[in-house]
Design an enzyme around this catalytic site. Structure first.
Site, PDB file in Angstrom:
ATOM      1  N   HIS A   1       0.823  -1.209   0.000  1.00 38.01           N
ATOM      2  CA  HIS A   1       0.000   0.000   0.000  1.00 38.01           C
ATOM      3  C   HIS A   1       0.853   1.253   0.000  1.00 38.01           C
ATOM      4  O   HIS A   1       2.045   1.203   0.313  1.00 38.01           O
ATOM      5  CB  HIS A   1      -0.982   0.034   1.190  1.00 38.01           C
ATOM      6  CG  HIS A   1      -0.320   0.023   2.546  1.00 38.01           C
ATOM      7  ND1 HIS A   1      -0.102  -1.123   3.258  1.00 38.01           N
ATOM      8  CD2 HIS A   1       0.172   1.024   3.317  1.00 38.01           C
ATOM      9  CE1 HIS A   1       0.474  -0.836   4.413  1.00 38.01           C
ATOM     10  NE2 HIS A   1       0.669   0.469   4.470  1.00 38.01           N
TER      11      HIS A   1
ATOM     12  N   HIS B   1       4.017   7.120   3.756  1.00 39.03           N
ATOM     13  CA  HIS B   1       4.958   6.023   3.550  1.00 39.03           C
ATOM     14  C   HIS B   1       4.478   5.084   2.448  1.00 39.03           C
ATOM     15  O   HIS B   1       3.331   5.152   2.009  1.00 39.03           O
ATOM     16  CB  HIS B   1       5.219   5.236   4.847  1.00 39.03           C
ATOM     17  CG  HIS B   1       4.039   4.483   5.395  1.00 39.03           C
ATOM     18  ND1 HIS B   1       3.183   5.011   6.337  1.00 39.03           N
ATOM     19  CD2 HIS B   1       3.558   3.245   5.134  1.00 39.03           C
ATOM     20  CE1 HIS B   1       2.249   4.121   6.639  1.00 39.03           C
ATOM     21  NE2 HIS B   1       2.451   3.032   5.917  1.00 39.03           N
TER      22      HIS B   1
ATOM     23  N   GLU C   1       7.820   1.101   4.791  1.00 40.70           N
ATOM     24  CA  GLU C   1       7.337   0.059   5.701  1.00 40.70           C
ATOM     25  C   GLU C   1       7.562  -1.287   5.021  1.00 40.70           C
ATOM     26  O   GLU C   1       7.255  -1.440   3.837  1.00 40.70           O
ATOM     27  CB  GLU C   1       5.829   0.276   5.956  1.00 40.70           C
ATOM     28  CG  GLU C   1       5.191  -0.763   6.860  1.00 40.70           C
ATOM     29  CD  GLU C   1       3.703  -0.505   7.118  1.00 40.70           C
ATOM     30  OE1 GLU C   1       3.057   0.200   6.306  1.00 40.70           O
ATOM     31  OE2 GLU C   1       3.189  -1.024   8.120  1.00 40.70           O
TER      32      GLU C   1
HETATM   33 CO    CO Z   1       1.286   1.281   6.284  1.00 41.35          CO
END
Ligand code: CO
Length: 133
Positions: free
Chosen positions: A7, A78, A129
């Site tokens: 994502h 992020h 991430e």
């Molecule tokens: Co995230």
């Protein structure tokens, strides 16, 4: 090894308003999820090949609060990349001179899977991430 894009996260000042905007454009959005361990609330916007994570502070000392102070209308926060083995990925990142944020140990992320964050200064200005797939 780095796998799929999981994502892209966008910090927003008003989660409900942001979700309504994506809904109005025909996107499917999830219900709100509280992640106390990360100090954030999230809503996922489903895309054909990935998803967006809309992110808002859950508490005053949330890591997203400082971000929204700098970017009051929101902004890209992020990018989440999938890895097969989070501990192997941490070792690889460290061997490449990349700092892992926090105590360097995985925490449980938005999908109940282990995640870590890599220092944006080591990742060309982008907070990354890593999530175990
Ligand atoms: Co995230």
């Amino acid at each position: 090894m780095i796998g799929k894009l999981n994502h892209v996260a966008i910090a927003v000042p008003d989660l409900t308003a942001a979700a309504a905007r994506y809904t109005a454009m025909g996107a499917g959005v999830s219900t709100v999820e509280d992640l106390p361990e990360h100090g954030v609330q999230v809503i996922f916007v489903e895309l054909a090949n990935s998803r967006l994570e809309l992110l808002a502070p859950l508490t005053k000392n949330s890591p997203v609060t400082a971000f929204l102070d700098r970017h009051p209308e929101g902004g890209m926060h992020h990018i989440c990349l999938e890895v097969e083995d989070i501990y192997a990925a941490i070792d690889q990142a460290k061997a490449a001179g990349t700092r892992v944020l926090g105590d360097g140990q995985p925490r449980t992320g938005a999908h109940g899977k282990p995640v870590v964050f890599l220092h944006p200064k080591d990742m060309h200005g982008v907070l990354i991430e890593l999530e175990q797939a």
